[in-house]
Scaffold this active site. Structure first.
Site, short mmCIF file in Angstrom:
data_model
loop_
_atom_site.label_atom_id
_atom_site.label_comp_id
_atom_site.label_asym_id
_atom_site.label_seq_id
_atom_site.Cartn_x
_atom_site.Cartn_y
_atom_site.Cartn_z
N HIS A 298 0.83 -1.20 0.00
CA HIS A 298 0.00 0.00 0.00
C HIS A 298 0.88 1.26 0.00
O HIS A 298 0.72 2.14 -0.85
CB HIS A 298 -0.91 -0.03 1.23
CG HIS A 298 -1.81 1.17 1.36
ND1 HIS A 298 -3.12 1.16 0.95
CD2 HIS A 298 -1.59 2.40 1.84
CE1 HIS A 298 -3.67 2.34 1.17
NE2 HIS A 298 -2.76 3.12 1.72
N GLU A 299 1.80 1.32 0.93
CA GLU A 299 2.64 2.52 1.05
C GLU A 299 3.58 2.65 -0.15
O GLU A 299 3.90 3.76 -0.58
CB GLU A 299 3.42 2.52 2.36
CG GLU A 299 2.54 2.44 3.63
CD GLU A 299 1.45 3.49 3.70
OE1 GLU A 299 1.61 4.58 3.12
OE2 GLU A 299 0.40 3.21 4.35
N HIS A 302 1.69 4.53 -2.74
CA HIS A 302 1.79 5.98 -2.49
C HIS A 302 3.17 6.50 -2.93
O HIS A 302 3.29 7.54 -3.57
CB HIS A 302 1.66 6.26 -0.99
CG HIS A 302 0.25 6.26 -0.47
ND1 HIS A 302 -0.71 7.13 -0.92
CD2 HIS A 302 -0.35 5.52 0.52
CE1 HIS A 302 -1.85 6.92 -0.25
NE2 HIS A 302 -1.66 5.95 0.62
N GLU A 337 -4.54 8.12 -2.68
CA GLU A 337 -5.04 6.84 -2.19
C GLU A 337 -5.34 5.90 -3.36
O GLU A 337 -5.25 4.68 -3.20
CB GLU A 337 -6.29 7.10 -1.34
CG GLU A 337 -6.62 6.02 -0.34
CD GLU A 337 -5.53 5.76 0.69
OE1 GLU A 337 -4.72 6.66 0.98
OE2 GLU A 337 -5.49 4.63 1.21
ZN ZN Z 1 -3.05 5.21 2.05
#
Ligand code: ZN
Length: 544
Positions: A298-299, A302, A337
């Site tokens: 997830h990160e 980003h 996101e």
């Molecule tokens: Zn996030």
């Protein structure tokens, strides 16, 4: 007035601070309040705002990863000083003079050129910040500092009444903020603007309606079926092996560790100090392995947004959020996101991903996954079950946590919901959406830190990110069959290149809706997201 001929013949300069440099001609026609300034001055002065914000970000990274707890009080003062310095420089006479010069200079440029966009964004940001009275900002900051401890105590004791007076004041301050900022339709629109420019209650309501209509049948269908086996996810997974595997997979999808690093924290996050230093963290539970892996994916999503912003935008307003005062290249919190959710969910939780990497994870944890099939693993990491805590929610139920919060926030802000009635409204919505009876306020209305610091209007970003992720992934793979073929063969470059081309490289040049329209032909559309969830969960749970 247009650009000088020297400007037109110059290739954009790529070193930090050198973006689109023009020769500075000073003192030709000095005004009383100072010498005439130019676009180049604007770039240099906004570059200094970016420096302040990046300095704040590194202090923040340190506070969340390395700092002993005893440093918290002085650190918060240091961060506040830097934030105020950034805001003051943004709204300074020097900046305004540079802006006037720059506005005249770029007047002939196309409206969506980087130069015109920079000038327009600086003007908009100054107007935004000047609408907020200093006294209101001071009250918000002071209350935020005090309310955090009150909230922590209330959560500890699972007693909302302890937090209610502070929250009541915070809602009043938010209302004043909305009045000061101005809005057309709903005061909540003014608060969302800081995080998701252009989003309004009027646009959010039908999106939420449609999501509920598409997703509730899945949630209810799953409740009636047998749960997939997941015991093996809770075995004893050594922490160092988890970190090694999480880092390996983050690199595998394209996170550039030559310009980043991975650390462990209680709450995972990504933070950047220009595109050349983009760090991520994940959290590790010895007895629940997926947390570290999917946190890192997830990160990394980003991080890849920031790492792939066009280098010529470094240190300019196109890599600086001058409204929310963060040094980021992502165009909105929701757009950011979208990249994390896309890599985490559409890639990292896909069948293709695990048909390629199940052997890797078995090898990473010798003996721990020997009795598990690839199919069992895929089902286990995608199982869905309603739960009380947002940050632990699965892909399907997560948005219900968001819709509930955004709707209650909007009602508190417009006065149709009293703070005293908030826990009852929360619990009723949890029952209606997820069929759960909230046992106490700690597992309900008190679980998130956001309201104590006055962050009201930010939750919708997560759902916007989910919708946008599905829309982008759907377009990428349906219009370019080669991208899916590559994913099937564990080649993540074609997808990454497409995202860089359509989203990441542009930094803050285009609005979220412009980006989406350029990439997919339309603005936010919940249908690909609903279709993705329906396909995935109907398959895993054999729903009709
Ligand atoms: Zn996030």
């Amino acid at each position: 007035m247009g650009y000088t001929s020297e400007m037109d013949s110059q290739a954009p300069c790529v070193e930090p601070g050198g973006f689109l440099k023009t020769p500075v001609i000073r003192g030709k026609n000095p005004k009383e309040n100072g010498p005439e300034m130019s676009y180049a001055d604007l770039i240099e002065t906004t570059g200094r705002v970016n420096d302040f914000l990046n300095a704040g970000s590194i202090l923040s990274w340190d506070a969340r990863t390395m700092m002993p707890r005893s440093g918290a009080e002085s650190r918060s003062k240091q961060l506040a000083t830097l934030a105020v310095a950034a805001r003051n420089l943004l709204c300074s006479d020097e900046m305004k003079r540079a802006l006037e010069g720059a506005e005249a200079e770029v007047a002939g440029k196309p409206q969506d050129s980087p130069e015109a966009r920079i000038v327009a964004q600086v003007r908009e940001a100054i107007d935004y910040h000047e609408r907020i009275p200093t006294e209101l900002l001071r009250r918000k900051t002071e209350l935020g500092a005090a309310a955090h401890e009150v909230w922590a105590e209330a959560r500890e004791k699972a007693d909302f009444s302890i937090f209610a007076p502070a929250l009541t004041t915070m809602v009043e301050i938010s209302r004043e903020m909305a009045q000061a900022l101005g809005y057309e339709d709903h005061p909540y629109d003014a608060l969302m603007y800081r995080f998701e420019p252009g989003m309004t209650v009027a646009k959010l309501n039908p999106l939420f309606e449609r999501l509920r209509e598409g997703m509730l049948p899945l949630v209810r269908g799953i409740a009636e079926t047998e749960k997939p086996r997941s015991d093996f996810l809770f075995r004893d997974y050594p922490v160092d092996r988890q970190m090694a595997f999480a880092l390996k997979m983050a690199k595998r999808i394209g996170y550039d560790t030559a310009r980043g690093r991975l650390d462990t924290t209680v709450h995972p996050f990504e933070i950047s100090f220009t595109r050349d230093d983009v760090r991520i963290t994940t959290r590790v539970s010895r007895n629940y392995m997926p947390m570290s892996l999917f946190g890192a994916l997830h990160e990394a999503g980003h991080a890849m947004y920031e790492q792939n912003v066009d280098p010529v935008y470094t240190r300019t307003p196109l890599a600086t959020d001058l409204i929310s005062l963060y040094a980021v290249g992502g165009v909105s919190f929701g757009a950011h996101e979208s990249q994390s959710r896309l890599w985490e969910n559409h890639v990292g939780r896909s069948r293709a991903f695990w048909s390629n990497h199940f052997g890797d994870i078995q090898a990473a944890y010798p003996g721990l996954l020997d009795d598990v099939s690839e199919e069992e693993f895929y089902r286990a990491i995608n199982r869905s079950e309603p739960s009380f805590i947002r940050v632990e929610a699965d892909e399907l139920t997560y948005d219900f946590h968001i819709m509930l919060r955004a709707e209650l926030e909007a009602k508190m802000v417009d006065g149709s919901l009293e703070v005293a009635d908030l826990p009852a409204a929360w619990n009723a919505a949890m029952k209606e959406y997820l069929g759960l009876d909230v046992p106490d306020d700690a597992q309900g209305v008190l679980q998130d830190v956001h309201w104590s610091s006055g962050q009201i209007g930010t939750f919708c970003n997560y759902t916007i990110g989910n919708i946008m992720a599905a829309q982008l992934f759907d377009t990428a793979t349906s219009e370019n069959p080669g991208i899916q073929t590559a994913l099937d063969g564990a080649d993540y470059a074609p997808l990454r290149d497409w995202l860089t081309d359509k989203v990441c490289q542009h930094g803050r040049r285009y609005t979220r809706d412009e980006l989406l329209t350029n990439a997919t032909g339309r603005t936010l559309d919940p249908e690909p997201y609903i279709a993705h969830l329906t396909r995935k969960y109907s398959d895993i749970y054999a729903l009709a």
